[in-house]
Write an enzyme that holds these catalytic residues in place. Structure first.
Site, PDB file in Angstrom:
ATOM      1  N   LYS A  29      -6.351 -12.539 -47.272  1.00  0.00           N
ATOM      2  CA  LYS A  29      -6.896 -13.227 -46.365  1.00  0.00           C
ATOM      3  C   LYS A  29      -5.733 -14.460 -46.087  1.00  0.00           C
ATOM      4  CE  LYS A  29     -11.568 -12.651 -48.256  1.00  0.00           C
ATOM      5  NZ  LYS A  29     -12.832 -13.162 -48.868  1.00  0.00           N
ATOM      6  N   TYR A  69     -18.028  -9.500 -40.761  1.00  0.00           N
ATOM      7  CA  TYR A  69     -18.911  -9.952 -41.824  1.00  0.00           C
ATOM      8  C   TYR A  69     -20.471 -10.206 -41.339  1.00  0.00           C
ATOM      9  CZ  TYR A  69     -15.528 -11.465 -45.163  1.00  0.00           C
ATOM     10  OH  TYR A  69     -14.344 -11.654 -46.167  1.00  0.00           O
ATOM     11  N   PHE A  77     -23.037 -20.284 -46.189  1.00  0.00           N
ATOM     12  CA  PHE A  77     -21.446 -20.279 -46.057  1.00  0.00           C
ATOM     13  C   PHE A  77     -20.692 -19.637 -44.837  1.00  0.00           C
ATOM     14  CE2 PHE A  77     -22.316 -16.790 -49.074  1.00  0.00           C
ATOM     15  CZ  PHE A  77     -21.576 -15.861 -48.608  1.00  0.00           C
ATOM     16  N   ARG A 105     -11.864  -2.214 -55.483  1.00  0.00           N
ATOM     17  CA  ARG A 105     -12.523  -3.594 -55.797  1.00  0.00           C
ATOM     18  C   ARG A 105     -12.383  -3.838 -57.173  1.00  0.00           C
ATOM     19  NH1 ARG A 105     -16.274  -6.472 -52.139  1.00  0.00           N
ATOM     20  NH2 ARG A 105     -17.745  -6.264 -53.876  1.00  0.00           N
ATOM     21  N   THR A 111     -15.971 -11.581 -56.926  1.00  0.00           N
ATOM     22  CA  THR A 111     -16.123 -12.344 -55.801  1.00  0.00           C
ATOM     23  C   THR A 111     -15.620 -13.554 -56.075  1.00  0.00           C
ATOM     24  OG1 THR A 111     -17.717 -10.954 -54.555  1.00  0.00           O
ATOM     25  CG2 THR A 111     -17.356 -13.202 -53.728  1.00  0.00           C
ATOM     26  N   ARG A 122      -7.857 -11.384 -58.289  1.00  0.00           N
ATOM     27  CA  ARG A 122      -8.328 -12.708 -58.041  1.00  0.00           C
ATOM     28  C   ARG A 122      -8.461 -13.535 -59.606  1.00  0.00           C
ATOM     29  NH1 ARG A 122     -13.307 -10.128 -54.598  1.00  0.00           N
ATOM     30  NH2 ARG A 122     -12.874 -10.491 -52.632  1.00  0.00           N
ATOM     31  N   ASN A 132     -10.691 -16.888 -52.060  1.00  0.00           N
ATOM     32  CA  ASN A 132     -10.421 -15.600 -52.973  1.00  0.00           C
ATOM     33  C   ASN A 132      -9.419 -15.003 -52.549  1.00  0.00           C
ATOM     34  OD1 ASN A 132     -12.038 -14.669 -51.204  1.00  0.00           O
ATOM     35  ND2 ASN A 132     -13.789 -13.907 -52.780  1.00  0.00           N
ATOM     36  N   HIS A 135      -9.677  -9.096 -49.735  1.00  0.00           N
ATOM     37  CA  HIS A 135     -11.185  -8.600 -49.269  1.00  0.00           C
ATOM     38  C   HIS A 135     -10.631  -7.062 -49.433  1.00  0.00           C
ATOM     39  CE1 HIS A 135     -14.330  -6.967 -46.865  1.00  0.00           C
ATOM     40  NE2 HIS A 135     -13.727  -6.065 -46.447  1.00  0.00           N
ATOM     41  N   GLU A 146     -14.994  -0.665 -41.474  1.00  0.00           N
ATOM     42  CA  GLU A 146     -14.111  -1.746 -41.125  1.00  0.00           C
ATOM     43  C   GLU A 146     -12.738  -1.082 -40.729  1.00  0.00           C
ATOM     44  OE1 GLU A 146     -14.422  -3.266 -45.337  1.00  0.00           O
ATOM     45  OE2 GLU A 146     -16.270  -4.286 -45.070  1.00  0.00           O
TER      46      GLU A 146
HETATM   47  P1  ADP Z   1     -16.799  -9.765 -51.577  1.00  0.00           P
HETATM   48  O1  ADP Z   1     -15.732 -10.168 -50.684  1.00  0.00           O
HETATM   49  O2  ADP Z   1     -16.275  -9.762 -52.933  1.00  0.00           O
HETATM   50  O3  ADP Z   1     -17.120  -8.419 -51.323  1.00  0.00           O
HETATM   51  P2  ADP Z   1     -19.036 -10.980 -50.341  1.00  0.00           P
HETATM   52  O4  ADP Z   1     -19.100  -9.844 -49.444  1.00  0.00           O
HETATM   53  O5  ADP Z   1     -20.409 -11.122 -51.020  1.00  0.00           O
HETATM   54  O6  ADP Z   1     -17.960 -10.715 -51.375  1.00  0.00           O
HETATM   55  O7  ADP Z   1     -18.756 -12.295 -49.525  1.00  0.00           O
HETATM   56  C1  ADP Z   1     -17.649 -12.307 -48.751  1.00  0.00           C
HETATM   57  C2  ADP Z   1     -16.665 -13.293 -48.799  1.00  0.00           C
HETATM   58  O8  ADP Z   1     -17.461 -14.376 -48.125  1.00  0.00           O
HETATM   59  C3  ADP Z   1     -16.156 -13.651 -50.065  1.00  0.00           C
HETATM   60  O9  ADP Z   1     -15.187 -12.989 -50.537  1.00  0.00           O
HETATM   61  C4  ADP Z   1     -15.940 -15.293 -49.963  1.00  0.00           C
HETATM   62  O10 ADP Z   1     -14.831 -15.344 -49.234  1.00  0.00           O
HETATM   63  C5  ADP Z   1     -17.052 -15.664 -49.209  1.00  0.00           C
HETATM   64  N1  ADP Z   1     -17.927 -15.922 -50.035  1.00  0.00           N
HETATM   65  C6  ADP Z   1     -19.075 -15.266 -50.682  1.00  0.00           C
HETATM   66  N2  ADP Z   1     -19.992 -16.145 -51.322  1.00  0.00           N
HETATM   67  C7  ADP Z   1     -19.667 -17.365 -51.085  1.00  0.00           C
HETATM   68  C8  ADP Z   1     -19.990 -18.750 -51.319  1.00  0.00           C
HETATM   69  N3  ADP Z   1     -21.213 -18.905 -52.256  1.00  0.00           N
HETATM   70  N4  ADP Z   1     -19.336 -19.673 -50.899  1.00  0.00           N
HETATM   71  C9  ADP Z   1     -18.326 -19.759 -50.132  1.00  0.00           C
HETATM   72  N5  ADP Z   1     -17.709 -18.280 -49.563  1.00  0.00           N
HETATM   73  C10 ADP Z   1     -18.407 -17.345 -50.189  1.00  0.00           C
END
Ligand code: ADP
Length: 169
Positions: A29, A69, A77, A105, A111, A122, A132, A135, A146
């Site tokens: 990212k 997304y 968020f 993963r 996450t 991470r 974080n 992705h 994707e």
């Molecule tokens: P991952 O990226 O681990 O698959 P998710 O698909 O749940 O996780 O979320 C996508 C991205 O959205 C996360 O990697 C993070 O950057 C952001 N995100 C998720 N939850 C939150 C939150 N509570 N507050 C802010 N950003 C968030």
């Protein structure tokens, strides 16, 4: 000890050599790119034995990120996430190898970086969920979607790695 049917199935699945070409979409990212973490993140996937099939730097449009997304569009968020992801270049990649989606993963970690143990990407390099740094696709089906969203067909390379037989039995 006798393996259960599900353990035997899992072993058969992992031993099937056709699985050595599973692909996952991994992205560094904008914060990861700015923090100089492209090299360290690529190194972990290479060191584990995965093969790089595609890579590019790309500043993604709002429309593109909303598609990427789309499952999260109702989350509070979401607007902040789209702004963060569009704030600079992203390093988009396709990594290939046996169980690449699940292991990818695991290499990235949880996450929430604070819940991610040291040794994960991470867990070693980040603190906040909203920053974080990376992705990774969460299923083979989403990986396909994707990869198709981020790459044109000719951008994903097919080649045999010279290391293949040193990594797979
Ligand atoms: P991952 O990226 O681990 O698959 P998710 O698909 O749940 O996780 O979320 C996508 C991205 O959205 C996360 O990697 C993070 O950057 C952001 N995100 C998720 N939850 C939150 C939150 N509570 N507050 C802010 N950003 C968030």
């Amino acid at each position: 000890l006798r393996a259960s049917a599900s353990q035997r199935n899992e072993r058969a699945r992992l031993n099937d050599d056709t699985m050595s070409n599973e692909q996952t979409f991994i992205a560094i990212k904008p914060d990861g790119v700015q923090r100089g973490l492209i090299g360290p993140i690529i190194s972990r996937f290479e060191a584990r034995g995965y093969k790089l099939a595609a890579i590019k730097l790309m500043t993604a449009s709002k429309d593109h990120l909303e598609k990427h997304y789309e499952d999260l569009s109702e989350k509070p968020f979401f607007p902040g996430l789209i702004k963060y992801m569009g704030s600079g270049p992203i390093c988009a990649m396709v990594w290939e190898g046996r169980d690449a989606v699940k292991t990818g993963r695991a290499l990235l970690g949880a996450t929430n970086p604070l819940a991610s143990p040291p040794g994960t990407i991470r867990g070693d390099y980040a603190i906040e969920t909203g920053r974080n740094i990376c992705h990774g696709s969460d299923s083979v089906e989403n990986a396909k979607k994707e990869i198709a969203l981020w790459f044109k067909e000719g951008e994903v390379q097919t080649y045999k790695s010279a290391l293949h037989d040193w990594i797979y039995e």
